[in-house]
Design a protein around this motif. Structure first.
Motif, PDB file in Angstrom:
ATOM      1  N   GLU A   1       0.805  -1.222   0.000  1.00  9.88           N
ATOM      2  CA  GLU A   1       0.000   0.000   0.000  1.00  9.88           C
ATOM      3  C   GLU A   1       0.840   1.275   0.000  1.00  9.88           C
ATOM      4  OE1 GLU A   1      -2.124   0.006   3.704  1.00  9.88           O
ATOM      5  OE2 GLU A   1      -0.294  -0.217   4.900  1.00  9.88           O
ATOM      6  N   TYR A   2       2.164   1.127  -0.048  1.00  7.71           N
ATOM      7  CA  TYR A   2       3.071   2.244   0.183  1.00  7.71           C
ATOM      8  C   TYR A   2       4.111   2.284  -0.933  1.00  7.71           C
ATOM      9  CZ  TYR A   2       6.832   4.699   2.850  1.00  7.71           C
ATOM     10  OH  TYR A   2       7.830   5.535   3.275  1.00  7.71           O
ATOM     11  N   MET A   3       4.263   3.450  -1.570  1.00  9.71           N
ATOM     12  CA  MET A   3       5.265   3.587  -2.634  1.00  9.71           C
ATOM     13  C   MET A   3       6.175   4.773  -2.345  1.00  9.71           C
ATOM     14  SD  MET A   3       4.791   3.531  -6.783  1.00  9.71           S
ATOM     15  CE  MET A   3       3.712   4.974  -6.909  1.00  9.71           C
ATOM     16  N   ARG A   4       7.475   4.499  -2.347  1.00  9.17           N
ATOM     17  CA  ARG A   4       8.484   5.541  -2.217  1.00  9.17           C
ATOM     18  C   ARG A   4       8.832   6.029  -3.622  1.00  9.17           C
ATOM     19  NH1 ARG A   4      11.292   5.616   2.814  1.00  9.17           N
ATOM     20  NH2 ARG A   4      13.077   6.566   1.763  1.00  9.17           N
ATOM     21  N   VAL A   5       8.709   7.326  -3.837  1.00 12.07           N
ATOM     22  CA  VAL A   5       8.893   7.909  -5.160  1.00 12.07           C
ATOM     23  C   VAL A   5      10.094   8.848  -5.141  1.00 12.07           C
ATOM     24  CG1 VAL A   5       7.860   9.360  -6.946  1.00 12.07           C
ATOM     25  CG2 VAL A   5       6.423   7.747  -5.655  1.00 12.07           C
ATOM     26  N   SER A   6      11.159   8.469  -5.845  1.00 10.28           N
ATOM     27  CA  SER A   6      12.328   9.332  -5.961  1.00 10.28           C
ATOM     28  C   SER A   6      12.085  10.327  -7.092  1.00 10.28           C
ATOM     29  CB  SER A   6      13.579   8.501  -6.251  1.00 10.28           C
ATOM     30  OG  SER A   6      14.684   9.349  -6.528  1.00 10.28           O
ATOM     31  N   VAL A   7      12.266  11.610  -6.815  1.00 15.81           N
ATOM     32  CA  VAL A   7      12.026  12.638  -7.827  1.00 15.81           C
ATOM     33  C   VAL A   7      13.318  13.147  -8.455  1.00 15.81           C
ATOM     34  CG1 VAL A   7       9.884  13.350  -6.700  1.00 15.81           C
ATOM     35  CG2 VAL A   7      12.023  14.537  -6.144  1.00 15.81           C
ATOM     36  N   THR A   8      14.469  12.790  -7.898  1.00 14.74           N
ATOM     37  CA  THR A   8      15.753  13.228  -8.424  1.00 14.74           C
ATOM     38  C   THR A   8      16.868  12.375  -7.846  1.00 14.74           C
ATOM     39  OG1 THR A   8      17.275  15.115  -8.659  1.00 14.74           O
ATOM     40  CG2 THR A   8      16.064  14.955  -6.592  1.00 14.74           C
TER      41      THR A   8
ATOM     42  N   ASN B   1       5.532  -3.623   3.124  1.00 18.66           N
ATOM     43  CA  ASN B   1       4.328  -3.131   2.452  1.00 18.66           C
ATOM     44  C   ASN B   1       4.639  -2.147   1.333  1.00 18.66           C
ATOM     45  OD1 ASN B   1       5.263  -0.991   3.988  1.00 18.66           O
ATOM     46  ND2 ASN B   1       3.252  -0.387   4.748  1.00 18.66           N
ATOM     47  N   ARG B   2       5.899  -2.142   0.829  1.00 19.59           N
ATOM     48  CA  ARG B   2       6.308  -1.062  -0.062  1.00 19.59           C
ATOM     49  C   ARG B   2       6.930  -1.530  -1.368  1.00 19.59           C
ATOM     50  NH1 ARG B   2      10.628   1.778   3.640  1.00 19.59           N
ATOM     51  NH2 ARG B   2       8.957   1.283   5.089  1.00 19.59           N
ATOM     52  N   VAL B   3       6.874  -0.614  -2.327  1.00 17.05           N
ATOM     53  CA  VAL B   3       7.656  -0.695  -3.552  1.00 17.05           C
ATOM     54  C   VAL B   3       8.287   0.672  -3.764  1.00 17.05           C
ATOM     55  CG1 VAL B   3       6.338  -2.528  -4.670  1.00 17.05           C
ATOM     56  CG2 VAL B   3       5.611  -0.138  -4.940  1.00 17.05           C
ATOM     57  N   ARG B   4       9.252   0.738  -4.693  1.00 17.28           N
ATOM     58  CA  ARG B   4       9.982   1.984  -4.932  1.00 17.28           C
ATOM     59  C   ARG B   4       9.953   2.344  -6.411  1.00 17.28           C
ATOM     60  NH1 ARG B   4      12.466  -0.176  -0.465  1.00 17.28           N
ATOM     61  NH2 ARG B   4      13.326   1.312   1.025  1.00 17.28           N
ATOM     62  N   LEU B   5       9.796   3.639  -6.675  1.00 15.81           N
ATOM     63  CA  LEU B   5       9.871   4.162  -8.030  1.00 15.81           C
ATOM     64  C   LEU B   5      11.083   5.069  -8.112  1.00 15.81           C
ATOM     65  CD1 LEU B   5       8.415   4.443 -10.826  1.00 15.81           C
ATOM     66  CD2 LEU B   5       7.395   6.547  -9.898  1.00 15.81           C
ATOM     67  N   THR B   6      12.043   4.735  -8.982  1.00 24.39           N
ATOM     68  CA  THR B   6      13.241   5.564  -9.118  1.00 24.39           C
ATOM     69  C   THR B   6      12.912   6.813  -9.937  1.00 24.39           C
ATOM     70  OG1 THR B   6      14.093   4.662 -11.207  1.00 24.39           O
ATOM     71  CG2 THR B   6      14.592   3.433  -9.170  1.00 24.39           C
ATOM     72  N   SER B   7      13.815   7.771  -9.891  1.00 29.17           N
ATOM     73  CA  SER B   7      13.590   9.023 -10.609  1.00 29.17           C
ATOM     74  C   SER B   7      13.530   8.815 -12.119  1.00 29.17           C
ATOM     75  CB  SER B   7      14.684  10.036 -10.257  1.00 29.17           C
ATOM     76  OG  SER B   7      15.965   9.540 -10.612  1.00 29.17           O
ATOM     77  N   GLU B   8      14.094   7.700 -12.609  1.00 25.63           N
ATOM     78  CA  GLU B   8      14.056   7.382 -14.031  1.00 25.63           C
ATOM     79  C   GLU B   8      12.846   6.530 -14.411  1.00 25.63           C
ATOM     80  OE1 GLU B   8      18.316   6.475 -15.579  1.00 25.63           O
ATOM     81  OE2 GLU B   8      18.314   6.029 -13.424  1.00 25.63           O
ATOM     82  N   GLY B   9      11.985   6.270 -13.441  1.00 22.19           N
ATOM     83  CA  GLY B   9      10.757   5.552 -13.754  1.00 22.19           C
ATOM     84  C   GLY B   9      10.836   4.052 -13.654  1.00 22.19           C
ATOM     85  N   TYR B  10      11.780   3.540 -12.890  1.00 21.52           N
ATOM     86  CA  TYR B  10      11.947   2.101 -12.717  1.00 21.52           C
ATOM     87  C   TYR B  10      11.257   1.675 -11.436  1.00 21.52           C
ATOM     88  CZ  TYR B  10      14.368  -2.360 -13.468  1.00 21.52           C
ATOM     89  OH  TYR B  10      14.662  -3.663 -13.728  1.00 21.52           O
ATOM     90  N   LEU B  11      10.284   0.793 -11.538  1.00 22.20           N
ATOM     91  CA  LEU B  11       9.549   0.320 -10.366  1.00 22.20           C
ATOM     92  C   LEU B  11      10.287  -0.858  -9.758  1.00 22.20           C
ATOM     93  CD1 LEU B  11       6.946   0.703  -8.674  1.00 22.20           C
ATOM     94  CD2 LEU B  11       5.868  -1.023 -10.149  1.00 22.20           C
TER      95      LEU B  11
END
Length: 343
Positions: free
Chosen positions: A10-17, A255-265
């Motif tokens: 239910e939780y996504m860490r989103v890197s913006v840079t 409970n998490r996934v990560r999205l890199t700043s380049e759009g890689y899940l």
């Protein structure tokens, strides 16, 4: 969204840079890293689109990270775009605090729910060494300003290092004694430059604090989106948290996934496996295709990490996890620095 291990994601860490205004010794080389080209970083509309589709899959909590997220222009506007999405219940931010004081009003007005501020010492000289030139007073001003916002939850993140005097952890813990904030101690993870440093366990930190403040009680309830275990010391206004990713694996509750700043899940911090959502979006994929790929990536989330078993290289067989294996049955561990993957 339920993964193959039965965990609710239910939780996504989103890197913006991948950029940062500090050069912390365990996160980034002294000379920095080769920054990703601006055109290769997700736009705010692309990030919002992924978060919207994620919300349709059950992602309700978003953490904005970097690098240092506040160095990217217009970050408060992105926060507002995400916060207004149906199904998104909370948007939080992790920052080193250098720019927090000047950005706090914009962030709060756009719906920021909570802020995590990274600070490993309250000694100005030691802070300058760890961050390679950072000014502690700017971070302290950011913390002071954040504490004045009644609606904002404030947390301090500290990564203990073996060479740091234990008295420094006592000084940091006193912030939670004297203010309504949480101070969390996070074990050094063997990712990127972090492999060069031994970790100080949460148990060691707790013993140091217990000797100073007395026995603590385990706090009941949910106080964040992650795996921290919180305790309450006598006379403290705030809480002390421990994130023991190395000494006490908590993957069964992840409970998490990560999205890199380049759009890689990325479904797991340790492994390099995942899905390139940027390429899908820029090649014209509709929401249905992106949703299916996100669903597959989340479902195939590895059962667990194996920090400490291998510094880098390959994991094979059951040790690689039950999902996300490459064609030869092996999975490569993540080799990039934390600033590049949005850890």
């Amino acid at each position: 969204m339920i993964d193959q291990q039965g965990r609710t994601i239910e939780y996504m860490r989103v890197s913006v840079t991948d950029r940062c205004n500090l050069r912390c010794v365990y996160c980034m080389p002294a000379g920095g890293v080769t920054c990703v080209r601006h055109d290769d970083i997700l736009t705010y509309d692309e990030i919002t689109r992924i978060c919207r589709i994620g919300a349709e899959l059950g992602i309700s909590r978003i953490k904005l990270t970097g690098g240092e997220p506040l160095v990217r222009r217009g970050l408060p506007e992105l926060l507002g775009m995400i916060r207004r999405l149906p199904g998104i219940e909370q948007v939080t931010l992790t920052t080193n605090g250098i720019l927090l004081k000047e950005k706090i009003n914009e962030l709060v007005s756009n719906g920021l729910d909570s802020v995590n501020i990274s600070i490993d010492t309250l000694d100005g000289n030691r802070y300058r060494e760890i961050t390679r030139g950072g000014e502690l007073n700017k971070v302290l001003s950011g913390i002071e300003t954040a504490l004045k916002v009644p609606s904002l939850k404030v947390k301090i993140n500290c990564v203990p290092m073996t060479e740091t005097p234990r008295q420094e952890y006592i000084r940091l813990a006193r912030l939670a004694r004297d203010h309504e904030m949480d101070v969390r101690f996070i074990e050094m993870m063997p990712i990127g430059l972090g492999r060069k440093y031994g970790y100080v366990s949460g148990r060691q930190i707790y013993q140091t604090l217990k000797n100073e403040f007395g026995e603590a009680k385990r706090c009941s309830g949910r106080f964040g989106n992650g795996p921290a275990v919180y305790v309450c010391f006598p006379g403290f206004i705030g809480k002390i948290g421990f994130i023991d990713a190395v000494s006490h694996q908590f993957c069964e509750k992840c409970n998490r996934v990560r999205l890199t700043s380049e759009g890689y899940l990325k479904p797991c911090l340790q492994y390099g496996a995942g899905t390139d959502l940027r390429d899908l979006m820029r090649s014209g994929a509709d929401d249905g295709i992106i949703r299916d790929e996100m669903r597959r990536t989340i479902y195939d989330k590895p059962a667990c990490h194996h920090f400490g078993e291998c510094a880098c290289g390959k994991a094979s067989g059951k040790n690689a996890s039950d999902g996300m294996k490459q064609d030869n049955g092996e999975m490569k561990y993540e080799t990039r620095d934390m600033s590049q993957i949005g850890g």
